[in-house]
Scaffold this motif. Structure first.
Motif, PDB file in Angstrom:
ATOM      1  N   ALA A  90       1.993  10.588   6.538  1.00 39.44           N
ATOM      2  CA  ALA A  90       1.594   9.081   6.774  1.00 39.44           C
ATOM      3  C   ALA A  90       0.163   8.959   7.841  1.00 39.44           C
ATOM      4  O   ALA A  90       0.055   9.518   8.265  1.00 39.44           O
ATOM      5  CB  ALA A  90       3.202   8.712   7.692  1.00 39.44           C
ATOM      6  N   HIS A  91       0.098   7.852   7.501  1.00 38.81           N
ATOM      7  CA  HIS A  91      -1.715   7.537   8.023  1.00 38.81           C
ATOM      8  C   HIS A  91      -1.363   6.438   9.105  1.00 38.81           C
ATOM      9  O   HIS A  91      -2.146   6.604   9.924  1.00 38.81           O
ATOM     10  CB  HIS A  91      -2.314   6.839   6.703  1.00 38.81           C
ATOM     11  CG  HIS A  91      -1.858   5.773   6.216  1.00 38.81           C
ATOM     12  ND1 HIS A  91      -1.962   4.114   6.674  1.00 38.81           N
ATOM     13  CD2 HIS A  91      -1.067   5.478   5.009  1.00 38.81           C
ATOM     14  CE1 HIS A  91      -1.042   3.286   6.278  1.00 38.81           C
ATOM     15  NE2 HIS A  91      -0.919   4.574   5.267  1.00 38.81           N
ATOM     16  N   GLY A  92      -0.452   6.140   9.426  1.00 37.67           N
ATOM     17  CA  GLY A  92      -0.431   4.959  10.997  1.00 37.67           C
ATOM     18  C   GLY A  92      -1.179   4.294  10.762  1.00 37.67           C
ATOM     19  O   GLY A  92      -1.558   3.152  11.962  1.00 37.67           O
ATOM     20  N   ARG A  95      -0.352  -2.214   8.253  1.00 37.91           N
ATOM     21  CA  ARG A  95      -0.005  -2.965   6.727  1.00 37.91           C
ATOM     22  C   ARG A  95       0.389  -4.612   7.147  1.00 37.91           C
ATOM     23  O   ARG A  95       0.174  -4.651   7.662  1.00 37.91           O
ATOM     24  CB  ARG A  95       1.219  -1.857   6.375  1.00 37.91           C
ATOM     25  CG  ARG A  95       1.256  -0.629   6.612  1.00 37.91           C
ATOM     26  CD  ARG A  95       2.743   0.318   5.684  1.00 37.91           C
ATOM     27  NE  ARG A  95       3.502  -0.356   7.307  1.00 37.91           N
ATOM     28  CZ  ARG A  95       4.610  -0.460   6.988  1.00 37.91           C
ATOM     29  NH1 ARG A  95       5.036  -0.065   5.114  1.00 37.91           N
ATOM     30  NH2 ARG A  95       5.876  -0.883   7.413  1.00 37.91           N
ATOM     31  N   GLN A  99       3.779  -5.543   2.994  1.00 35.85           N
ATOM     32  CA  GLN A  99       4.234  -3.746   2.874  1.00 35.85           C
ATOM     33  C   GLN A  99       5.327  -3.652   3.595  1.00 35.85           C
ATOM     34  O   GLN A  99       5.615  -3.132   3.001  1.00 35.85           O
ATOM     35  CB  GLN A  99       2.957  -3.381   2.947  1.00 35.85           C
ATOM     36  CG  GLN A  99       1.372  -3.282   2.052  1.00 35.85           C
ATOM     37  CD  GLN A  99       0.489  -3.276   2.062  1.00 35.85           C
ATOM     38  OE1 GLN A  99       0.154  -2.685   3.315  1.00 35.85           O
ATOM     39  NE2 GLN A  99      -0.494  -2.718   1.191  1.00 35.85           N
ATOM     40  N   ARG A 100       4.866  -4.359   5.060  1.00 36.03           N
ATOM     41  CA  ARG A 100       5.841  -3.546   5.851  1.00 36.03           C
ATOM     42  C   ARG A 100       7.578  -4.958   4.958  1.00 36.03           C
ATOM     43  O   ARG A 100       8.581  -4.015   5.696  1.00 36.03           O
ATOM     44  CB  ARG A 100       5.643  -4.771   7.337  1.00 36.03           C
ATOM     45  CG  ARG A 100       4.298  -3.923   7.735  1.00 36.03           C
ATOM     46  CD  ARG A 100       3.936  -4.369   9.166  1.00 36.03           C
ATOM     47  NE  ARG A 100       4.415  -6.188   9.440  1.00 36.03           N
ATOM     48  CZ  ARG A 100       3.229  -6.644   9.728  1.00 36.03           C
ATOM     49  NH1 ARG A 100       2.318  -6.426   9.417  1.00 36.03           N
ATOM     50  NH2 ARG A 100       3.228  -8.217   9.753  1.00 36.03           N
ATOM     51  N   GLY A 103       8.621  -1.780   3.114  1.00 37.69           N
ATOM     52  CA  GLY A 103       8.779  -0.921   3.537  1.00 37.69           C
ATOM     53  C   GLY A 103       7.529   0.331   2.531  1.00 37.69           C
ATOM     54  O   GLY A 103       7.733   1.463   2.809  1.00 37.69           O
ATOM     55  N   THR A 104       6.697   0.476   2.165  1.00 34.42           N
ATOM     56  CA  THR A 104       5.940   0.687   1.328  1.00 34.42           C
ATOM     57  C   THR A 104       4.053   0.630   2.126  1.00 34.42           C
ATOM     58  O   THR A 104       4.294  -0.031   2.821  1.00 34.42           O
ATOM     59  CB  THR A 104       5.153   0.282  -0.421  1.00 34.42           C
ATOM     60  OG1 THR A 104       4.748  -1.300   0.466  1.00 34.42           O
ATOM     61  CG2 THR A 104       6.520  -0.134  -1.228  1.00 34.42           C
ATOM     62  N   HIS A 105       3.753   2.059   1.504  1.00 31.14           N
ATOM     63  CA  HIS A 105       2.417   2.048   2.166  1.00 31.14           C
ATOM     64  C   HIS A 105       2.404   2.219   3.767  1.00 31.14           C
ATOM     65  O   HIS A 105       1.817   2.478   4.290  1.00 31.14           O
ATOM     66  CB  HIS A 105       1.399   0.437   1.927  1.00 31.14           C
ATOM     67  CG  HIS A 105       0.950   0.337   0.482  1.00 31.14           C
ATOM     68  ND1 HIS A 105       1.490  -0.129  -0.128  1.00 31.14           N
ATOM     69  CD2 HIS A 105      -0.112  -0.386  -0.400  1.00 31.14           C
ATOM     70  CE1 HIS A 105       0.511  -1.168  -1.347  1.00 31.14           C
ATOM     71  NE2 HIS A 105       0.462  -0.600  -0.846  1.00 31.14           N
ATOM     72  N   GLN A 106       3.119   3.326   4.224  1.00 37.75           N
ATOM     73  CA  GLN A 106       2.885   4.276   4.951  1.00 37.75           C
ATOM     74  C   GLN A 106       2.873   5.287   4.682  1.00 37.75           C
ATOM     75  O   GLN A 106       2.363   5.931   6.017  1.00 37.75           O
ATOM     76  CB  GLN A 106       5.106   4.962   4.749  1.00 37.75           C
ATOM     77  CG  GLN A 106       5.750   3.170   5.646  1.00 37.75           C
ATOM     78  CD  GLN A 106       7.318   3.578   6.288  1.00 37.75           C
ATOM     79  OE1 GLN A 106       7.107   4.475   6.644  1.00 37.75           O
ATOM     80  NE2 GLN A 106       8.116   2.312   5.957  1.00 37.75           N
ATOM     81  N   GLN A 107       2.936   5.829   3.582  1.00 34.89           N
ATOM     82  CA  GLN A 107       2.113   7.661   3.425  1.00 34.89           C
ATOM     83  C   GLN A 107       1.528   7.276   2.696  1.00 34.89           C
ATOM     84  O   GLN A 107       1.113   6.832   1.785  1.00 34.89           O
ATOM     85  CB  GLN A 107       3.374   8.262   2.773  1.00 34.89           C
ATOM     86  CG  GLN A 107       4.191   8.768   3.792  1.00 34.89           C
ATOM     87  CD  GLN A 107       5.149  10.265   3.169  1.00 34.89           C
ATOM     88  OE1 GLN A 107       5.225   9.435   1.959  1.00 34.89           O
ATOM     89  NE2 GLN A 107       6.172  10.283   4.044  1.00 34.89           N
ATOM     90  N   GLU A 318       9.324  13.356   3.795  1.00 36.32           N
ATOM     91  CA  GLU A 318       8.039  13.620   4.615  1.00 36.32           C
ATOM     92  C   GLU A 318       7.606  14.900   5.330  1.00 36.32           C
ATOM     93  O   GLU A 318       6.669  15.631   4.399  1.00 36.32           O
ATOM     94  CB  GLU A 318       7.581  13.327   5.414  1.00 36.32           C
ATOM     95  CG  GLU A 318       6.196  12.891   5.538  1.00 36.32           C
ATOM     96  CD  GLU A 318       5.527  12.283   6.969  1.00 36.32           C
ATOM     97  OE1 GLU A 318       4.569  12.502   7.652  1.00 36.32           O
ATOM     98  OE2 GLU A 318       6.660  11.310   7.479  1.00 36.32           O
TER      99      GLU A 318
END
Length: 644
Positions: A90-92, A95, A99-100, A103-107, A318
């Motif tokens: 996870a990069h935090g 977004r 993407q929110r 539910g993507t681009h969380q990692q 994760e």
């Protein structure tokens, strides 16, 4: 005459209530199916809209792993590191709203390096051109080949690595500039960021253009967007797992189960087994149940039938937690690698031999760390060559008889059956010139020459050799046939050879099975020992190679060949796993070469090219793709190695 239906049944089946129930059931099923279908369409639509990659330009790590490994080692990277797929973390960072919603681009998968492997993204599709994505793989390998100082802050470390890499290898400068231009095109717009986030983004872009120019890192409330051209800011460190080890399944073992080979590296942790009371948290949110905390699944006994669904569930995790279930069972199958009782075990020869072991972390040998126990098969009975091998053995013996040195005239001998006329005429000419050589031989002898070589074959007899090959033979049976044909072939040439097998269980019990010594002749007794070999335990190669090198070095011949026959990589129950076992085996082979021996490995492990070049060298091993061909190929390989 057709039977008439029962009147009661007819009324029950065709009553208005029954027909209404049927229609309601069909409507509910159709509604549920429609909801599921629309949900799937919506998920695909919103996920596709939120995607930022370029699938048409994607490059897989499996396509370029060999080139990456060669470049990494050529630029000074540690040759003992594997090239593996990294873990998504996870990069935090901020977004986009799509993407929110999706539910993507969380990692994200970023490059990093540890003591075991160079870890790279399994797939790169962030740039619109395939050449750029391929260049990114090569650049990350070059960057990771430098010296990493763990005490440096992340942004200073990556700038220093980039600057030093470009200074050492100026040819990478054009590639780096192309990647920087493509990376900057993907960075967020500074005008749309808050002041603190804009300051961080401005520092990143300046550091990419001019590595080493940023000395002070601004602070921001939110993490910045990931930088593809740099190493991971905080690589995941998993707690070491202490699990009861079981021998790896041989890649040649086939079964009816479908398997998916996932190259990604997973984050794992050891945890306590939950009590099972908090697994399913039920609350009503549009009639949905949410799974919280964990799902208790015994993967030792319960396999997911839908392998793709299981893989998808694994991708969503994760952190993979491993726990031991100490719940007593009503009945269980005991499967321990306990040593057999002395009455049924092989006969030990002596009290054992203490041998050192190499600790690569401390870069030193541990003296007297392993105990090697020579063994002799107790139940072995004299035997003849198996009937299914007789035809092949006859053909190999005829081929190997051609290796026997033919009888030739040896000139210039001090003693012999005839006068050497050439030497005699030269002697007369020297006498007339007033000079004469007292050491010149004047005779010649017609005799055969000998092959000044010895070979020791060391066979891996670990438990993994109990696996099946093509559903018709076990690996141990293939090894047994190979030993038979190898011995038959070398017996035809008269070469000195010995054969041993090895397995292990911890460092204090390395079993070294005697099959044939250099002093023994090949006969029915040796064939009986070959027939009696059976799978053992684990594979502590270093100790077995050190003792075999000592035995081979005692022969004092001009050519000494140490052949290792194995089906997998070094491993044992204790810390002799992963790179520790690889480095100890590599050091044992280095010691063998210092003695003047010639080590060579023959393996049937399809994954051997990932580790054998580091252990044996790029030209000192061979992979037999079809294990059933090993009995025929092994003697021919020996003939090529000793042809000179």
């Amino acid at each position: 005459m057709q039977p008439r239906p029962h009147p009661t049944l007819a009324v029950a089946f065709w009553s208005p209530k029954f027909i209404l129930d049927v229609h309601l059931g069909l409507l509910k099923a159709r509604s549920h199916s429609m909801e599921e279908h629309i949900g799937q369409l919506w998920h695909r639509l919103i996920t596709r809209a939120a995607a930022t990659g370029y699938p048409q330009a994607a490059v897989e790590l499996t396509q370029i792993s060999k080139a990456v490994g060669v470049l990494f080692r050529a630029l000074g990277g540690d040759g003992g590191l594997r090239v593996e797929a990294t873990t998504a973390t996870a990069h935090g960072a901020r977004r986009h709203w799509l993407q929110r919603l999706a539910g993507t681009h969380q990692q994200i998968e970023l490059c990093w390096r540890d003591a075991e492997a160079l870890r790279l993204p399994a797939r790169i599709d962030c740039f619109p051109k395939k050449a750029l994505n391929r260049d990114l793989y090569l650049w990350l390998a070059a960057l990771a080949a430098g010296e990493i100082d763990p005490t440096q802050p992340w942004f200073q470390l990556n700038q220093a690595l980039t600057k030093k890499t470009l200074q050492r290898f100026p040819g990478l400068q054009p590639r780096y500039q192309r990647l920087v231009k493509a990376q900057l095109a993907l960075r967020p717009n500074l005008a749309r960021l808050s002041p603190d986030e804009a300051a961080v983004e401005r520092a990143i872009q300046l550091a990419l253009r001019q590595p080493g120019s940023v000395t002070k890192w601004p602070l921001a409330k939110r993490p910045h967007q990931p930088v593809y051209l740099w190493l991971h800011p905080s690589p995941p460190v998993s707690a070491s797992l202490v699990v009861v080890a079981t021998p790896d399944e041989s890649p040649t073992q086939e079964s009816g189960k479908k398997a998916v080979d996932d190259k990604r590296r997973r984050r794992g942790e050891r945890t306590e087994m939950p009590d099972g009371k908090k697994g399913l948290l039920a609350f009503r949110l549009e009639s949905l149940f949410t799974m919280a905390e964990y799902t208790k699944v015994d993967r030792c006994t319960d396999d997911e039938e839908n392998i793709e669904a299981a893989k998808q569930a694994l991708d969503d995790m994760e952190m993979v937690s491993v726990a031991r279930d100490n719940k007593p069972a009503a009945s269980s199958l005991r499967f321990d690698l306990d040593l057999p009782a002395p009455a049924y075990d092989d006969t030990p020869l002596g009290e054992g031999i203490l041998l050192p072991e190499w600790n690569y972390k401390q870069q030193q040998l541990r003296p007297d760390y392993c105990c090697l126990q020579p063994m002799l098969a107790t139940t072995a009975q004299p035997a003849e060559l198996p009937s299914h091998l007789k035809r092949t053995a006859h053909r190999l013996r005829r081929q190997f008889e051609a290796l026997i040195p033919k009888r030739v005239w040896h000139k210039g001998q001090q003693n012999g059956s005839e006068i050497d006329l050439d030497a005699y005429l030269l002697h007369i000419a020297e006498c007339r010139q007033g000079r004469m050589s007292a050491e010149r031989g004047l005779y010649r002898e017609f005799r055969g020459s000998s092959r000044d070589l010895a070979c020791l074959l060391l066979a891996d007899l670990s438990l993994s050799t109990d696996a099946w090959v093509n559903n018709n033979a076990r690996v141990i049976d293939v090894i047994r046939d190979s030993l038979f044909l190898f011995a038959e072939s070398l017996y035809a040439t008269g070469d000195r050879f010995a054969m041993y097998g090895f397995s292990s269980r911890h460092r204090n019990h390395v079993r070294f099975h005697t099959i044939k010594t250099f002093e023994q002749s090949y006969d029915a007794t040796v064939r009986g020992r070959i027939q009696a070999i059976k799978p053992g335990f684990y594979t502590r190669m270093g100790a077995a190679i050190r003792h075999a090198s000592t035995l081979l070095n005692q022969q004092k011949l001009s050519q000494a060949l140490l052949l290792l026959l194995t089906d997998g990589k070094p491993n044992d129950l204790d810390q002799y796993e992963g790179r520790y076992g690889v480095e100890d085996t590599r050091m044992a082979l280095h010691e063998a070469r210092k003695l003047g021996l010639q080590p060579f490995c023959v393996t049937i492990d399809e994954k051997a090219r990932d580790y054998l070049p580091h252990i044996f060298g790029s030209h000192n091993y061979v992979v037999i793709r079809n294990p059933s061909e090993l009995p025929r190929e092994l003697p021919l390989l020996y003939a090529r190695l000793t042809h000179s």
